[in-house]
Design a protein around this motif. Structure first.
Motif, PDB file in Angstrom:
ATOM      1  N   GLN A 156     -70.653 -66.302 -83.500  1.00 27.27           N
ATOM      2  CA  GLN A 156     -71.424 -67.373 -84.128  1.00 27.27           C
ATOM      3  C   GLN A 156     -71.932 -66.969 -85.495  1.00 27.27           C
ATOM      4  OE1 GLN A 156     -74.560 -68.279 -81.437  1.00 27.27           O
ATOM      5  NE2 GLN A 156     -73.236 -69.242 -79.936  1.00 27.27           N
ATOM      6  N   LYS A 212     -87.335 -68.023 -84.017  1.00 25.71           N
ATOM      7  CA  LYS A 212     -86.410 -68.620 -83.055  1.00 25.71           C
ATOM      8  C   LYS A 212     -85.050 -67.961 -83.125  1.00 25.71           C
ATOM      9  CE  LYS A 212     -88.512 -73.181 -82.847  1.00 25.71           C
ATOM     10  NZ  LYS A 212     -88.355 -74.588 -83.205  1.00 25.71           N
ATOM     11  N   SER A 213     -84.575 -67.647 -84.338  1.00 24.74           N
ATOM     12  CA  SER A 213     -83.256 -67.030 -84.453  1.00 24.74           C
ATOM     13  C   SER A 213     -83.254 -65.608 -83.923  1.00 24.74           C
ATOM     14  CB  SER A 213     -82.777 -67.057 -85.909  1.00 24.74           C
ATOM     15  OG  SER A 213     -83.571 -66.202 -86.694  1.00 24.74           O
ATOM     16  N   PHE A 268     -72.326 -64.139 -79.473  1.00 17.10           N
ATOM     17  CA  PHE A 268     -73.387 -63.935 -80.467  1.00 17.10           C
ATOM     18  C   PHE A 268     -72.793 -63.479 -81.793  1.00 17.10           C
ATOM     19  CE2 PHE A 268     -76.485 -60.873 -82.340  1.00 17.10           C
ATOM     20  CZ  PHE A 268     -77.442 -61.788 -82.717  1.00 17.10           C
ATOM     21  N   PRO A 309     -78.924 -61.827 -77.678  1.00 13.62           N
ATOM     22  CA  PRO A 309     -78.708 -61.505 -76.262  1.00 13.62           C
ATOM     23  C   PRO A 309     -79.265 -60.128 -75.901  1.00 13.62           C
ATOM     24  CG  PRO A 309     -76.648 -62.097 -77.342  1.00 13.62           C
ATOM     25  CD  PRO A 309     -77.688 -62.031 -78.390  1.00 13.62           C
ATOM     26  N   SER A 323     -71.844 -62.914 -73.660  1.00  9.56           N
ATOM     27  CA  SER A 323     -72.972 -63.284 -74.527  1.00  9.56           C
ATOM     28  C   SER A 323     -72.944 -62.477 -75.827  1.00  9.56           C
ATOM     29  CB  SER A 323     -74.300 -63.071 -73.797  1.00  9.56           C
ATOM     30  OG  SER A 323     -74.468 -61.711 -73.428  1.00  9.56           O
ATOM     31  N   SER A 347     -85.143 -64.530 -81.469  1.00  8.53           N
ATOM     32  CA  SER A 347     -85.324 -64.544 -80.022  1.00  8.53           C
ATOM     33  C   SER A 347     -84.033 -64.950 -79.305  1.00  8.53           C
ATOM     34  CB  SER A 347     -86.462 -65.490 -79.640  1.00  8.53           C
ATOM     35  OG  SER A 347     -86.111 -66.816 -79.963  1.00  8.53           O
ATOM     36  N   SER A 348     -83.032 -65.421 -80.043  1.00 10.93           N
ATOM     37  CA  SER A 348     -81.779 -65.815 -79.419  1.00 10.93           C
ATOM     38  C   SER A 348     -80.783 -64.665 -79.336  1.00 10.93           C
ATOM     39  CB  SER A 348     -81.168 -66.990 -80.185  1.00 10.93           C
ATOM     40  OG  SER A 348     -80.809 -66.575 -81.477  1.00 10.93           O
TER      41      SER A 348
END
Length: 159
Positions: A158, A13-14, A155, A19, A151, A16-17
């Motif tokens: 964060q 999941k991380s 990214f 950008p 984005s 695939s996030s």
């Protein structure tokens, strides 16, 4: 066993996030560097590549420049991997490496540094600068992908 699967899904999941501009930039760095080496080796041929390495090892100054160029190549690949993993240091490292490359190419092309192992041929400073910018345009576009889109900035902020 379920803990391993949960950790694997969290990592998936991380990743695939990430950008799209960041993935494109990291992939472009790796692709342009590896393709550049492959095209240069193909153009020169094995004998000429060996002669180039041999000539570079004849004097200390050209040997140091040759080794520095190889270290820079691997540093840029490492920055590309760091960028795709979301490390802010990767994009700043790539930006600083491009600044160093443009600086060295400019002073070597102007004849201020010897040996001019890596240089751009031109008649005056303005023509050399124009040729340098046209040669570094792909890297400039990659830097724009890393720093301009919201984005991409979010990214890296964060992480």
């Amino acid at each position: 066993m379920s803990e391993v699967l949960k950790e694997g899904q969290a990592a998936l999941k991380s990743s695939s996030s990430v950008p799209v501009p960041v993935l494109v930039a990291g992939t472009a760095i790796i692709a342009t560097r590896l393709l550049g080496v492959a095209l240069q080796a193909h153009e020169l041929g094995l004998d000429e590549v060996l002669r180039f390495v041999h000539r570079s090892a004849q004097a200390w100054d050209s040997t140091l420049i040759f080794i520095a160029s190889q270290l820079l190549f691997f540093f840029e690949l490492r920055c590309a991997i760091a960028v795709m993993r979301g490390r802010n240091l990767g994009r700043w490292g790539f930006g600083l490496s491009q600044l160093a490359v443009v600086f060295y190419l400019f002073i070597a092309s102007m004849g201020w540094v010897y040996p001019e192992l890596f240089s751009v041929s031109g008649e005056n400073g303005q023509q050399i600068l124009h040729l340098l910018i046209s040669q570094k345009l792909p890297d400039l576009l990659v830097l724009l992908l890393l720093f301009v889109p919201a984005s991409s900035r979010d990214f890296f902020r964060q992480r």
